[in-house]
Design an enzyme around this catalytic site. Structure first.
Site, PDB file in Angstrom:
ATOM      1  N   ARG A  43      -4.960  20.922  46.538  1.00 24.37           N
ATOM      2  CA  ARG A  43      -4.328  19.993  47.500  1.00 24.37           C
ATOM      3  C   ARG A  43      -3.407  19.022  46.774  1.00 24.37           C
ATOM      4  NH1 ARG A  43      -9.526  16.006  48.710  1.00 24.37           N
ATOM      5  NH2 ARG A  43     -10.197  16.037  46.544  1.00 24.37           N
ATOM      6  N   LYS A  91     -21.443  25.764  44.881  1.00 27.26           N
ATOM      7  CA  LYS A  91     -22.906  25.680  44.898  1.00 27.26           C
ATOM      8  C   LYS A  91     -23.304  24.471  45.742  1.00 27.26           C
ATOM      9  CE  LYS A  91     -23.405  27.927  40.381  1.00 27.26           C
ATOM     10  NZ  LYS A  91     -23.628  27.772  38.931  1.00 27.26           N
ATOM     11  N   GLY A 119     -24.086  32.009  38.430  1.00 28.27           N
ATOM     12  CA  GLY A 119     -24.867  32.319  37.234  1.00 28.27           C
ATOM     13  C   GLY A 119     -24.874  31.128  36.306  1.00 28.27           C
ATOM     14  N   SER A 123     -18.857  25.464  32.563  1.00 28.16           N
ATOM     15  CA  SER A 123     -17.446  25.794  32.326  1.00 28.16           C
ATOM     16  C   SER A 123     -16.966  25.364  30.942  1.00 28.16           C
ATOM     17  CB  SER A 123     -16.571  25.183  33.421  1.00 28.16           C
ATOM     18  OG  SER A 123     -16.831  23.821  33.542  1.00 28.16           O
ATOM     19  N   LYS A 174     -30.894  24.959  42.222  1.00 26.92           N
ATOM     20  CA  LYS A 174     -31.221  24.532  40.846  1.00 26.92           C
ATOM     21  C   LYS A 174     -30.577  23.180  40.523  1.00 26.92           C
ATOM     22  CE  LYS A 174     -27.073  25.281  39.098  1.00 26.92           C
ATOM     23  NZ  LYS A 174     -26.204  24.282  38.456  1.00 26.92           N
ATOM     24  N   ASP A 227     -29.584  30.212  35.715  1.00 24.88           N
ATOM     25  CA  ASP A 227     -28.814  28.979  35.918  1.00 24.88           C
ATOM     26  C   ASP A 227     -29.711  27.741  35.800  1.00 24.88           C
ATOM     27  OD1 ASP A 227     -26.498  27.583  36.288  1.00 24.88           O
ATOM     28  OD2 ASP A 227     -26.206  28.138  38.383  1.00 24.88           O
ATOM     29  N   SER A 237     -24.267  19.538  31.941  1.00 27.27           N
ATOM     30  CA  SER A 237     -24.450  19.601  33.400  1.00 27.27           C
ATOM     31  C   SER A 237     -24.290  18.213  34.025  1.00 27.27           C
ATOM     32  CB  SER A 237     -25.833  20.155  33.723  1.00 27.27           C
ATOM     33  OG  SER A 237     -26.213  19.777  35.035  1.00 27.27           O
ATOM     34  N   ARG A 238     -23.428  18.131  35.033  1.00 31.07           N
ATOM     35  CA  ARG A 238     -23.225  16.859  35.726  1.00 31.07           C
ATOM     36  C   ARG A 238     -24.487  16.440  36.478  1.00 31.07           C
ATOM     37  NH1 ARG A 238     -18.051  19.380  37.452  1.00 31.07           N
ATOM     38  NH2 ARG A 238     -19.533  20.923  38.189  1.00 31.07           N
ATOM     39  N   ASN A 239     -25.197  17.419  37.053  1.00 28.80           N
ATOM     40  CA  ASN A 239     -26.425  17.089  37.774  1.00 28.80           C
ATOM     41  C   ASN A 239     -27.492  16.536  36.824  1.00 28.80           C
ATOM     42  OD1 ASN A 239     -25.953  17.982  40.669  1.00 28.80           O
ATOM     43  ND2 ASN A 239     -25.203  19.729  39.500  1.00 28.80           N
TER      44      ASN A 239
HETATM   45  N1  LIG Z   1     -18.042  23.363  36.552  1.00 28.08           N
HETATM   46  C1  LIG Z   1     -18.923  24.322  36.410  1.00 28.08           C
HETATM   47  O1  LIG Z   1     -19.397  24.563  35.293  1.00 28.08           O
HETATM   48  C2  LIG Z   1     -19.337  25.153  37.577  1.00 28.08           C
HETATM   49  C3  LIG Z   1     -19.151  24.699  38.884  1.00 28.08           C
HETATM   50  N2  LIG Z   1     -19.588  25.460  39.932  1.00 28.08           N
HETATM   51  C4  LIG Z   1     -19.420  25.005  41.306  1.00 28.08           C
HETATM   52  O2  LIG Z   1     -18.051  25.150  41.665  1.00 28.08           O
HETATM   53  C5  LIG Z   1     -17.676  24.108  42.597  1.00 28.08           C
HETATM   54  C6  LIG Z   1     -16.485  23.358  42.016  1.00 28.08           C
HETATM   55  O3  LIG Z   1     -16.930  22.773  40.821  1.00 28.08           O
HETATM   56  P1  LIG Z   1     -15.975  22.058  39.777  1.00 28.08           P
HETATM   57  O4  LIG Z   1     -14.669  22.777  39.673  1.00 28.08           O
HETATM   58  O5  LIG Z   1     -16.770  21.880  38.573  1.00 28.08           O
HETATM   59  O6  LIG Z   1     -15.764  20.669  40.510  1.00 28.08           O
HETATM   60  P2  LIG Z   1     -14.625  19.608  40.309  1.00 28.08           P
HETATM   61  O7  LIG Z   1     -15.183  18.320  40.742  1.00 28.08           O
HETATM   62  O8  LIG Z   1     -14.007  19.730  38.957  1.00 28.08           O
HETATM   63  O9  LIG Z   1     -13.507  20.110  41.351  1.00 28.08           O
HETATM   64  C7  LIG Z   1     -13.726  20.078  42.731  1.00 28.08           C
HETATM   65  C8  LIG Z   1     -12.638  20.855  43.392  1.00 28.08           C
HETATM   66  O10 LIG Z   1     -12.812  20.786  44.822  1.00 28.08           O
HETATM   67  C9  LIG Z   1     -11.587  20.345  45.403  1.00 28.08           C
HETATM   68  N3  LIG Z   1     -11.810  19.596  46.632  1.00 28.08           N
HETATM   69  C10 LIG Z   1     -12.751  18.655  46.869  1.00 28.08           C
HETATM   70  N4  LIG Z   1     -12.607  18.180  48.123  1.00 28.08           N
HETATM   71  C11 LIG Z   1     -11.538  18.828  48.668  1.00 28.08           C
HETATM   72  C12 LIG Z   1     -10.891  18.780  49.924  1.00 28.08           C
HETATM   73  N5  LIG Z   1     -11.320  17.961  50.880  1.00 28.08           N
HETATM   74  N6  LIG Z   1      -9.836  19.594  50.130  1.00 28.08           N
HETATM   75  C13 LIG Z   1      -9.418  20.422  49.171  1.00 28.08           C
HETATM   76  N7  LIG Z   1      -9.979  20.515  47.949  1.00 28.08           N
HETATM   77  C14 LIG Z   1     -11.034  19.721  47.709  1.00 28.08           C
HETATM   78  C15 LIG Z   1     -10.967  19.458  44.337  1.00 28.08           C
HETATM   79  O11 LIG Z   1      -9.615  19.292  44.594  1.00 28.08           O
HETATM   80  P3  LIG Z   1      -8.773  18.164  43.835  1.00 28.08           P
HETATM   81  O12 LIG Z   1      -8.616  18.668  42.428  1.00 28.08           O
HETATM   82  O13 LIG Z   1      -7.510  18.131  44.603  1.00 28.08           O
HETATM   83  O14 LIG Z   1      -9.590  16.900  43.905  1.00 28.08           O
HETATM   84  C16 LIG Z   1     -11.252  20.308  43.101  1.00 28.08           C
HETATM   85  O15 LIG Z   1     -10.350  21.374  43.005  1.00 28.08           O
HETATM   86  C17 LIG Z   1     -18.930  23.234  42.777  1.00 28.08           C
HETATM   87  O16 LIG Z   1     -19.590  23.636  43.940  1.00 28.08           O
HETATM   88  C18 LIG Z   1     -19.765  23.538  41.541  1.00 28.08           C
HETATM   89  O17 LIG Z   1     -21.144  23.365  41.769  1.00 28.08           O
HETATM   90  C19 LIG Z   1     -20.146  26.670  39.733  1.00 28.08           C
HETATM   91  C20 LIG Z   1     -20.326  27.161  38.457  1.00 28.08           C
HETATM   92  C21 LIG Z   1     -19.943  26.422  37.295  1.00 28.08           C
HETATM   93  O1  LIG Z   2     -23.508  25.158  37.923  1.00 33.38           O
HETATM   94  C1  LIG Z   2     -23.210  24.896  36.784  1.00 33.38           C
HETATM   95  C2  LIG Z   2     -23.450  25.813  35.658  1.00 33.38           C
HETATM   96  O2  LIG Z   2     -23.851  27.074  36.077  1.00 33.38           O
HETATM   97  C3  LIG Z   2     -22.604  23.579  36.469  1.00 33.38           C
HETATM   98  O3  LIG Z   2     -23.584  22.606  36.535  1.00 33.38           O
HETATM   99  P1  LIG Z   2     -23.182  21.111  36.929  1.00 33.38           P
HETATM  100  O4  LIG Z   2     -22.490  21.181  38.242  1.00 33.38           O
HETATM  101  O5  LIG Z   2     -24.494  20.385  36.953  1.00 33.38           O
HETATM  102  O6  LIG Z   2     -22.280  20.619  35.833  1.00 33.38           O
END
Ligand SMILES: NC(=O)C1=CN([C@@H]2O[C@H](COP(=O)(O)OP(=O)(O)OC[C@H]3O[C@@H](n4cnc5c(N)ncnc54)[C@H](OP(=O)(O)O)[C@@H]3O)[C@@H](O)[C@H]2O)C=CC1
Ligand SMILES: O=C(CO)COP(=O)(O)O
Length: 317
Positions: A43, A91, A119, A123, A174, A227, A237-239
């Site tokens: 966005r 997730k 899994g 990242s 998780k 995971d 992990s942020r959580n």
């Molecule tokens: N990071 C990791 O290691 C992993 C993350 N995940 C899962 O993947 C998902 C994304 O995680 P992650 O990339 O780390 O999170 P981030 O916080 O880095 O990014 C969140 C993303 O969601 C977008 N977003 C949030 N609200 C809106 C909205 N209203 N409209 C459009 N876009 C929106 C953000 O857009 P914008 O950039 O514009 O704010 C951004 O692209 C989560 O559910 C997470 O649990 C799964 C596996 C691994």
């Molecule tokens: O889901 C994840 C790794 O598999 C990332 O974990 P966090 O969202 O807690 O950073």
């Protein structure tokens, strides 16, 4: 089914990624590494959504839970490529419908195959080129295999699975336990306590999963136990970071303000605990996480409450 499914693993594909957060960027890098043409829509970016989605063989939704419905509405208005396979990696649980993201996508696009990818995939480790494994799950085995072929590489080993709900719930639930694990380490409770917490926490995940119709064995796979191990044992992990800092007395709003990225476990806990209570599913650890997040108890009080519950047999979910 789609003609895209006949692609061989070496054919470059058009891949659209919705969401330019850290996981979306990482998946884009993995796909580019495999020779695919990747377009990321965010966005905040300048690429219009219709140009990102046009002709994509695979469309990956990598937004956080709060972004799923807004991007889904935009995708409905724009329209997906008719043959695209939808991959969801979010997730979380939707706060109003209280269902997983794949269910929202499937309801919006009933004619498209939906695949869940989840899994042990921190990242930052994948970005450093470290090897990782993951699972792609769908009720359409051909779609799961297609995504498996598209993303498999010497640094990312992809397994298929036919239980998308179980895979998605494992990755989602998780995060609640990662908050608990962070709190456990924040209080310096030791290895025995952490092992007990995670083992009993996995029992809670399986209890919920069974209730929702997932296969129990899925939770012993990469998206469940895998995971859980990664997230609950990593300061990346942020959580986990949320739980660790709560145990040290930092207020939740300040933790979330300072946090780099999204901790989905906070919203997931808020959705999960009332839902489990309504269905009389006992989830004592998740319930203590809920009270901790609400500021109603301290992490140390949560430990006391868990240790002094009525004694019971270990077996059974
Ligand atoms: N990071 C990791 O290691 C992993 C993350 N995940 C899962 O993947 C998902 C994304 O995680 P992650 O990339 O780390 O999170 P981030 O916080 O880095 O990014 C969140 C993303 O969601 C977008 N977003 C949030 N609200 C809106 C909205 N209203 N409209 C459009 N876009 C929106 C953000 O857009 P914008 O950039 O514009 O704010 C951004 O692209 C989560 O559910 C997470 O649990 C799964 C596996 C691994
Ligand atoms: O889901 C994840 C790794 O598999 C990332 O974990 P966090 O969202 O807690 O950073």
């Amino acid at each position: 089914m789609t003609s895209a499914l006949s692609n061989t693993s070496d054919t470059p594909l058009e891949i659209a990624i919705i969401g330019g957060g850290v996981w979306g960027q990482t998946l884009a890098e993995l796909a580019r590494d495999r020779g695919h043409n990747v377009r990321i829509w965010s966005r905040r970016g300048t690429l219009p959504l219709d140009r990102a989605l046009a002709g994509a063989a695979i469309t990956v939704s990598a937004v956080s839970m709060k972004g799923v419905k807004p991007v889904l509405e935009r995708a409905i208005a724009t329209g997906l490529a008719p043959e695209t396979i939808l991959v969801t990696v979010t997730k979380g649980l939707d706060p109003s419908d209280r269902i997983t993201p794949s269910r929202l996508w499937q309801a919006a696009f009933p004619e498209h195959s939906v695949v869940v990818l989840a899994g042990p995939n921190l990242s930052k480790e994948i970005n450093r080129g470290l090897p990782a494994a993951t699972t792609v799950a769908s009720t359409n085995p051909q779609a799961a295999q297609f995504v498996q072929q598209a993303f498999s590489s010497n640094r990312f080993r992809v397994y298929t699975n036919d239980d998308p709900l179980g895979v998605e719930l494992g990755g989602t639930l998780k995060n609640v336990l990662a908050i608990a694990a962070g709190a456990c380490d924040g209080l310096d409770l030791g290895t025995n306590a952490k092992a007990g917490l995670l083992t009993r926490g996995l029992a809670e995940i399986i209890r919920i999963g069974i209730h929702w119709g997932a296969k129990p064995e899925t939770f012993y796979g990469l998206s469940g136990l895998g995971d859980l191990l990664a997230t609950c044992n990593s300061t990346l992990s942020r959580n986990y970071q949320v739980g660790y800092q709560l145990a040290q007395g930092k207020p939740l709003d300040k933790i979330l303000r300072d946090l780099e990225g999204t901790a989905e476990g906070v919203n997931t806990t808020q959705v999960l605990v009332p839902l489990a209570n309504e269905h009389h599913i006992p989830i004592p650890i998740c319930s203590q996480v809920d009270l901790l997040l609400q500021g109603k108890i301290t992490a140390r009080q949560a430990v006391g409450a868990l240790m002094l519950r009525d004694v019971k047999p270990e077996s059974g979910f």
